[in-house]
Design a protein around this motif. Structure first.
Motif, PDB file in Angstrom:
ATOM      1  N   ALA A 186      34.939  84.258  13.369  1.00  0.00           N
ATOM      2  CA  ALA A 186      34.760  82.963  13.179  1.00  0.00           C
ATOM      3  C   ALA A 186      33.564  82.529  14.090  1.00  0.00           C
ATOM      4  CB  ALA A 186      36.058  81.908  13.449  1.00  0.00           C
ATOM      5  N   ASN A 187      33.393  83.186  15.008  1.00  0.00           N
ATOM      6  CA  ASN A 187      32.267  82.828  15.976  1.00  0.00           C
ATOM      7  C   ASN A 187      30.846  83.302  15.544  1.00  0.00           C
ATOM      8  OD1 ASN A 187      34.207  81.474  17.561  1.00  0.00           O
ATOM      9  ND2 ASN A 187      33.956  83.051  19.342  1.00  0.00           N
ATOM     10  N   GLN A 188      30.778  84.089  14.402  1.00  0.00           N
ATOM     11  CA  GLN A 188      29.445  84.462  13.967  1.00  0.00           C
ATOM     12  C   GLN A 188      28.807  83.501  13.206  1.00  0.00           C
ATOM     13  OE1 GLN A 188      28.687  87.658  14.765  1.00  0.00           O
ATOM     14  NE2 GLN A 188      30.339  88.286  15.719  1.00  0.00           N
ATOM     15  N   GLY A 189      27.692  83.220  13.195  1.00  0.00           N
ATOM     16  CA  GLY A 189      26.901  82.191  12.548  1.00  0.00           C
ATOM     17  C   GLY A 189      26.910  82.399  11.101  1.00  0.00           C
ATOM     18  N   VAL A 190      26.788  83.711  10.623  1.00  0.00           N
ATOM     19  CA  VAL A 190      26.761  83.785   9.033  1.00  0.00           C
ATOM     20  C   VAL A 190      28.068  83.591   8.468  1.00  0.00           C
ATOM     21  CG1 VAL A 190      27.349  86.313   9.295  1.00  0.00           C
ATOM     22  CG2 VAL A 190      26.049  85.304   7.377  1.00  0.00           C
ATOM     23  N   VAL A 191      28.970  83.822   9.188  1.00  0.00           N
ATOM     24  CA  VAL A 191      30.460  83.411   8.603  1.00  0.00           C
ATOM     25  C   VAL A 191      30.718  82.063   8.683  1.00  0.00           C
ATOM     26  CG1 VAL A 191      32.912  83.936   9.044  1.00  0.00           C
ATOM     27  CG2 VAL A 191      31.625  85.683   9.361  1.00  0.00           C
ATOM     28  N   ARG A 192      30.358  81.197   9.705  1.00  0.00           N
ATOM     29  CA  ARG A 192      30.694  79.835   9.951  1.00  0.00           C
ATOM     30  C   ARG A 192      29.424  79.388   8.499  1.00  0.00           C
ATOM     31  NH1 ARG A 192      30.656  77.852  16.132  1.00  0.00           N
ATOM     32  NH2 ARG A 192      32.685  78.906  16.702  1.00  0.00           N
ATOM     33  N   ASP A 193      28.381  79.886   8.245  1.00  0.00           N
ATOM     34  CA  ASP A 193      27.551  79.298   7.094  1.00  0.00           C
ATOM     35  C   ASP A 193      28.437  79.589   5.930  1.00  0.00           C
ATOM     36  OD1 ASP A 193      24.585  78.424   6.557  1.00  0.00           O
ATOM     37  OD2 ASP A 193      25.371  80.319   5.140  1.00  0.00           O
ATOM     38  N   TRP A 194      28.894  80.638   5.489  1.00  0.00           N
ATOM     39  CA  TRP A 194      29.678  80.826   4.375  1.00  0.00           C
ATOM     40  C   TRP A 194      30.649  79.763   4.134  1.00  0.00           C
ATOM     41  CZ3 TRP A 194      30.267  86.811   5.293  1.00  0.00           C
ATOM     42  CH2 TRP A 194      29.142  87.319   4.967  1.00  0.00           C
ATOM     43  N   ILE A 195      31.595  79.612   5.333  1.00  0.00           N
ATOM     44  CA  ILE A 195      32.471  78.556   5.201  1.00  0.00           C
ATOM     45  C   ILE A 195      32.126  77.241   4.962  1.00  0.00           C
ATOM     46  CG2 ILE A 195      34.525  77.729   6.364  1.00  0.00           C
ATOM     47  CD1 ILE A 195      34.833  80.378   7.932  1.00  0.00           C
ATOM     48  N   ALA A 196      31.116  76.709   5.772  1.00  0.00           N
ATOM     49  CA  ALA A 196      30.601  75.587   5.698  1.00  0.00           C
ATOM     50  C   ALA A 196      30.183  75.408   4.363  1.00  0.00           C
ATOM     51  CB  ALA A 196      29.561  75.203   6.551  1.00  0.00           C
ATOM     52  N   GLU A 197      29.235  76.264   3.605  1.00  0.00           N
ATOM     53  CA  GLU A 197      28.991  76.190   2.314  1.00  0.00           C
ATOM     54  C   GLU A 197      29.817  76.275   1.386  1.00  0.00           C
ATOM     55  OE1 GLU A 197      25.379  75.699  -0.228  1.00  0.00           O
ATOM     56  OE2 GLU A 197      25.524  76.063   2.082  1.00  0.00           O
ATOM     57  N   SER A 198      30.831  77.070   1.410  1.00  0.00           N
ATOM     58  CA  SER A 198      31.952  77.080   0.470  1.00  0.00           C
ATOM     59  C   SER A 198      32.558  75.643   0.459  1.00  0.00           C
ATOM     60  CB  SER A 198      32.957  78.000   0.918  1.00  0.00           C
ATOM     61  OG  SER A 198      32.476  79.354   0.830  1.00  0.00           O
ATOM     62  N   ARG A 199      32.612  75.147   1.379  1.00  0.00           N
ATOM     63  CA  ARG A 199      33.257  73.691   1.662  1.00  0.00           C
ATOM     64  C   ARG A 199      32.560  72.755   0.649  1.00  0.00           C
ATOM     65  NH1 ARG A 199      37.402  71.717   0.231  1.00  0.00           N
ATOM     66  NH2 ARG A 199      38.488  73.323   1.525  1.00  0.00           N
ATOM     67  N   VAL A 200      31.210  72.646   0.919  1.00  0.00           N
ATOM     68  CA  VAL A 200      30.361  71.661   0.260  1.00  0.00           C
ATOM     69  C   VAL A 200      30.274  71.891  -1.294  1.00  0.00           C
ATOM     70  CG1 VAL A 200      27.943  71.342   0.151  1.00  0.00           C
ATOM     71  CG2 VAL A 200      28.668  71.436   2.420  1.00  0.00           C
ATOM     72  N   ARG A 201      30.215  73.350  -1.667  1.00  0.00           N
ATOM     73  CA  ARG A 201      30.096  73.486  -3.046  1.00  0.00           C
ATOM     74  C   ARG A 201      31.279  73.247  -3.775  1.00  0.00           C
ATOM     75  NH1 ARG A 201      26.514  79.115  -3.975  1.00  0.00           N
ATOM     76  NH2 ARG A 201      25.336  78.678  -2.203  1.00  0.00           N
ATOM     77  N   ILE A 202      32.457  73.346  -3.230  1.00  0.00           N
ATOM     78  CA  ILE A 202      33.786  73.140  -3.848  1.00  0.00           C
ATOM     79  C   ILE A 202      33.673  71.678  -4.166  1.00  0.00           C
ATOM     80  CG2 ILE A 202      35.431  72.892  -2.056  1.00  0.00           C
ATOM     81  CD1 ILE A 202      35.707  74.834  -5.498  1.00  0.00           C
ATOM     82  N   GLU A 203      33.523  70.790  -2.958  1.00  0.00           N
ATOM     83  CA  GLU A 203      33.606  69.339  -3.023  1.00  0.00           C
ATOM     84  C   GLU A 203      32.685  68.916  -4.285  1.00  0.00           C
ATOM     85  OE1 GLU A 203      35.902  67.732  -1.695  1.00  0.00           O
ATOM     86  OE2 GLU A 203      36.504  69.044  -0.645  1.00  0.00           O
TER      87      GLU A 203
END
Length: 412
Positions: A298-315
Motif C-alpha cells: 500500500a506504500n508503493q506508488g504504483v499500487v496507490r496509482d492503480w487504486i486511485a485510478e480504479s476509483r476514478v474510473r468506476i465512479e
C-alpha cells in the motif's frame, strides 16, 4: 440534478444489502459444496440452498426486480431504480442473481415472452419462469459464421404444414446444459430471400423435442460455468415444433433480438460495477496486508496509482450507466441507443482493467481459486463478446456521431 435515491429504491437497497450480508454471501461456500455433490453437475438449480434463498427473497419482496415497470408482471421498478440493486447482486454474481430470479439468460427470455409472446406462450412458459420453476436458454450464436453480425445465422426454420422444421448448430448457449432449462428461444432464418433484417424469426423449442442435442459444454478460459448451467453447443436435426411456437411474426426475429439485448446490456453493466467494487476492496486489503522490499504494498506508488485510478474510473462508469438507465426510462431504449452502446463498450474494458490490477496486487494468489478475481476476469473478458463485440458497437456509435455532426452517411 438530484443524485439521491428515491424512498422505495433506498428501502429495497437496504433490504438487499442485509440479505446479501446475512444470507447470500455466507451461503456461497455451501452452494459450491452442494454443486459438487450433484449427480448432474450442470443442474445448479437443484442445490437445496438456492431454493431456500429464493423462498426468502420472495418473502422479502426481492423477486423479479429486473422486469421493467411497463411489463404486466413487473414489480414496478424503473431501470434507474433497478440499477443500484443490480450492482449489489454483482458482488456475488454466481448466486445473488438466481436467488432473486434476476439471472441471465432467463431475464431476457422473460422480457421477450412478456413483450412478444401470445397468451398461450405466456401461460405455458413465462409464468413458470417468473415463478422460478424452470429455466431457459437463448439460442442465437453459431459456430460456422461470424455471429458479430446476427444476420449471418444459417440455422433454417422451414414451414411444413402446421409445423416448423429446424436444422442447424448453435454454440455458447448459456444455461442450456442445465436439464431444467426446459425451453429454448431459437433464432433462425425463415426466408433467406427477404431483406437482410427480415430473414430471421424466433421460435420456442422445448428441450425434450426430438432432434435437439446438447453436443458439449463449452469452457471460458478453463471455467465451465456449471454454476449457471454451462454454455452449450447444440445441434438441431429435423426438429419439429408447431407453427404456434412462433414468437411474434415471421421476419421479426432480428428486431426482437435487438429489443431483448438492450435491457440485457445494461443489466450486465450494472452487475459488472459490483464486481469492480469487490476487486477494489480486495486490492486494498491485499495491499495493506502484504510487505515487499521492506514496506507494505500500500506504500508503493504504483499500487496507490492503480487504486486511485480504479476509483476514478468506476465512479465515471457508474454515472454513465445511471444516465443510460434514466434515458431508457424517459425516452425509451431506442432513444438511449447511443448511451447503451457506450456503456457496453466502456464497462467491460474498465472493469477488466481494474480486475487486472487487483490480480497483479495479489500476485500468484490472484490467479488461484482462493480469490474470485480470476473467475471474474474470465466473466468480464467474455462480456466484450456477449451481446455484441466492442468493435461492432464502436462502428455503429461512430457512424451515428459522424451523421449527427452533419458529415453525412458513411459506408458499412
Amino acid at each position: 440534478m438530484d443524485f439521491a435515491l428515491d424512498a422505495r429504491t433506498e428501502s429495497l437497497r437496504q433490504s438487499l444489502l442485509t440479505f446479501m450480508a446475512d444470507r447470500i454471501v455466507p451461503s456461497a461456500p455451501t452452494f459450491h459444496d452442494q454443486l459438487g455433490q450433484l449427480e448432474n453437475r450442470w443442474a445448479w438449480t437443484e442445490a437445496p440452498i438456492l431454493g431456500q434463498l429464493q423462498a426468502e427473497a420472495q418473502e422479502l419482496g426481492l423477486w423479479n426486480l429486473f422486469l421493467p415497470e411497463e411489463h404486466a408482471d413487473s414489480p414496478g421498478l424503473t431501470n434507474l431504480q433497478y440499477a443500484p440493486l443490480a450492482e449489489i447482486t454483482g458482488r456475488c454474481g454466481h448466486l445473488a442473481p438466481p436467488a432473486l430470479n434476476c439471472a441471465a439468460p432467463d431475464t431476457g427470455n422473460m422480457e421477450v415472452l412478456s413483450l412478444f409472446g401470445n397468451d398461450e406462450q405466456k401461460e405455458r412458459w413465462l409464468q413458470p419462469l417468473l415463478r422460478g420453476e424452470i429455466r431457459s436458454a437463448f439460442a442465437m450464436t453459431e459456430p460456422d459464421v461470424a455471429s458479430s453480425d446476427a444476420t449471418n445465422i444459417e440455422t433454417r426454420i422451414e414451414r411444413d404444414g402446421d409445423e416448423y422444421v429446424i436444422n442447424g448448430r448453435k454454440w455458447w448457449i448459456t444455461g442450456a446444459m442445465n436439464p431444467h432449462a426446459e425451453i429454448f428461444i431459437l433464432m433462425g432464418k425463415t426466408d433467406p430471400t427477404a431483406s437482410r433484417h427480415r430473414q430471421q424469426s424466433m421460435v420456442l423449442v422445448p428441450r425434450d423435442t426430438p432432434g435437439v442435442e446438447a453436443v458439449r459444454g463449452m469452457e471460458v478460459f478453463g471455467y465451465d460455468d456449471h454454476e449457471h448451467g454451462g454454455h452449450a453447443e447444440l445441434r438441431f436435426t429435423d426438429v419439429r415444433v408447431p407453427v404456434s411456437n412462433l414468437i411474434g411474426e415471421e421476419g421479426t426475429g432480428f428486431a426482437i433480438a435487438q429489443a431483448r439485448l438492450g435491457p440485457g446490456r445494461i443489466h450486465h453493466c450494472m452487475r459488472a460495477i459490483g464486481i469492480a467494487e469487490v476487486a477494489i476492496e480486495l486490492m486494498c486489503q491485499r495491499a495493506t496486508s502484504r510487505v515487499a522490499f521492506g514496506r507494505p504494498l500500500a506504500n508503493q506508488g504504483v499500487v496507490r496509482d492503480w487504486i486511485a485510478e480504479s476509483r476514478v474510473r468506476i465512479e465515471q462508469l457508474r454515472l454513465l450507466v445511471l444516465k443510460t438507465a434514466w434515458l431508457m426510462d424517459t425516452v425509451g431504449n431506442r432513444g438511449a441507443h447511443t448511451e447503451i452502446q457506450a456503456i457496453k463498450i466502456a464497462t467491460p474494458r474498465t472493469v477488466q482493467w481494474i480486475l487486472d490490477k487487483a490480480i497483479q496486487v495479489h500476485g500468484g494468489g490472484g490467479l488461484s481459486q482462493d480469490f474470485p478475481l480470476a473467475w471474474a476476469y474470465a466473466q468480464i473478458r467474455t462480456l466484450r463478446f456477449a451481446d455484441g463485440p466492442d468493435e461492432v458497437h464502436k462502428n455503429s456509435l461512430a457512424k451515428a456521431e459522424i451523421a449527427r455532426h452533419g458529415a453525412g452517411s458513411t459506408d458499412g
